[in-house]
Scaffold this motif. Structure first.
Motif, PDB file in Angstrom:
ATOM      1  N   ARG A 132       3.116 -10.060  -1.256  1.00 58.94           N
ATOM      2  CA  ARG A 132       2.667 -10.077  -2.653  1.00 58.94           C
ATOM      3  C   ARG A 132       1.291 -10.711  -2.773  1.00 58.94           C
ATOM      4  N   ILE A 154      -1.338  -8.323  -1.480  1.00 53.77           N
ATOM      5  CA  ILE A 154      -1.584  -7.245  -2.448  1.00 53.77           C
ATOM      6  C   ILE A 154      -2.521  -7.734  -3.547  1.00 53.77           C
ATOM      7  N   LEU A 197      -3.699  -0.978   0.152  1.00 54.54           N
ATOM      8  CA  LEU A 197      -2.703  -1.274  -0.888  1.00 54.54           C
ATOM      9  C   LEU A 197      -1.479  -0.380  -0.727  1.00 54.54           C
ATOM     10  N   LYS A 198      -1.709   0.888  -0.404  1.00 52.19           N
ATOM     11  CA  LYS A 198      -0.592   1.814  -0.219  1.00 52.19           C
ATOM     12  C   LYS A 198       0.320   1.337   0.914  1.00 52.19           C
ATOM     13  N   LYS A 204       2.198  -1.929  -0.083  1.00 49.11           N
ATOM     14  CA  LYS A 204       3.315  -1.671  -1.018  1.00 49.11           C
ATOM     15  C   LYS A 204       4.508  -1.077  -0.283  1.00 49.11           C
ATOM     16  N   TYR A 238       6.066  -3.982   1.431  1.00 45.01           N
ATOM     17  CA  TYR A 238       6.760  -4.818   0.447  1.00 45.01           C
ATOM     18  C   TYR A 238       8.099  -4.193   0.067  1.00 45.01           C
ATOM     19  N   ASN A 239       8.110  -2.899  -0.165  1.00 44.52           N
ATOM     20  CA  ASN A 239       9.350  -2.224  -0.553  1.00 44.52           C
ATOM     21  C   ASN A 239      10.379  -2.270   0.566  1.00 44.52           C
TER      22      ASN A 239
END
Length: 313
Positions: free
Chosen positions: A29, A32, A282-283, A286, A289-290
């Protein structure tokens, strides 16, 4: 005691590693947020450079045809003078002392723009003036702080008298540098003067060139071609004496405007690529992160199922 985790002694490691997972989520996080902040900066810098580029491009587009025609005319005049005139600025003599005027930017974050100019300056010295350099007779006048910093650090003999021209860019500021170079050449402080700069093509393309400034280069005539026929008014000597310094001032000013437009174009392109790279990063973040979040949820579900199974048992 409602689950297997609660029954473990404190000294044993947590098999579900939930603290580590929470730390991983927090770390992703934070990354990001950091990338998003950087992307905002790169997008803002791209917009600023685009606005500055429009003005700089207009300036060099209007100046270039005028400067090129003047240079062509001067070279033709020098080539077709029969003799009997003492043209100090066109005097060719053995090259013992050399001056390079290297035009870079004051700031970075413009891709390889400054590095390429510095590399060309070093290559020019190594290939054309190696003997003079060994004798300590190669001097570099810098226009722009980045070139001055790099070449000074590399051990070249630099002069910072004109490095801050971009702080208040004007024809008068550049004219002072051109006149200083002309005076030094006439006084035999230097036997050759070259300009190393970036010629602006478009926002994504620059051509890095080392161009002879003094002595004034003669026009490259075609074999068997006719000489240009000029009618001088007023007298030839008076006209050329006034014309040469003005044209040389214009030539250096054109090179500085080329460098200014090239810098903004290079920075705009670099910031655009940086923004695209930030999107890609960022892609990926993420996705990471997911995945970590899904793993944490799976772990929590496993704990609940294990706890329910223990109670039933």
């Amino acid at each position: 005691m409602y689950g297997t985790r609660a029954a473990l002694p404190q000294s044993e490691p947590d098999p579900y590693n939930t603290k580590t997972m929470a730390g991983q989520l927090k770390e992703v996080r934070n990354r990001i947020k950091s990338v998003q902040s950087t992307q905002q900066i790169t997008k803002a810098m791209k917009m600023v450079s685009a606005a500055k580029l429009r003005r700089a491009q207009d300036a060099i587009t209007q100046m270039r045809p005028y400067a090129q025609k003047l240079q062509e005319m001067l070279s033709n005049i020098i080539s077709n003078i029969e003799g009997g005139m003492n043209l100090k600025l066109a005097e060719e003599r053995p090259v013992e002392k050399v001056l390079l005027i290297v035009i870079t930017s004051d700031r970075g974050l413009c891709g390889g723009y400054n590095a390429n100019i510095v590399k060309l300056a070093k290559t020019t010295v190594a290939q054309k003036y190696a003997d003079q350099f060994k004798k300590g007779k190669v001097t570099i006048w810098n226009i722009g702080k980045k070139g001055w910093e790099s070449l000074t650090k590399a051990g070249y003999q630099t002069d910072a008298a004109f490095k801050d021209i971009y702080l208040n860019l004007s024809f008068e500021q550049v004219q002072a540098a051109a006149q200083a170079a002309m005076k030094a050449f006439e006084n035999r402080e230097f036997d050759a003067v070259e300009i190393v700069y970036s010629e602006f093509k478009n926002a994504a393309t620059q051509r890095f060139v080392a161009e002879q400034f003094l002595p004034i280069p003669k026009a490259a005539g075609k074999p068997g071609g006719k000489k240009a026929d000029f009618i001088f008014e007023p007298e030839k000597e008076q006209l050329i004496a006034e014309l040469m310094p003005k044209i040389l001032n214009t030539q250096l000013y054109k090179a500085v405007l080329d460098g200014n437009a090239s810098e903004h174009g290079a920075r705009m392109t670099a910031m655009d690529k940086a923004s695209d790279n930030a999107n890609e990063l960022l892609k990926n973040l993420k996705i990471s992160y997911n995945r970590a979040r899904q793993a944490a949820i799976t772990t929590e579900l496993t704990e609940i199922v294990s706890g329910a199974a223990a109670l039933q048992g």
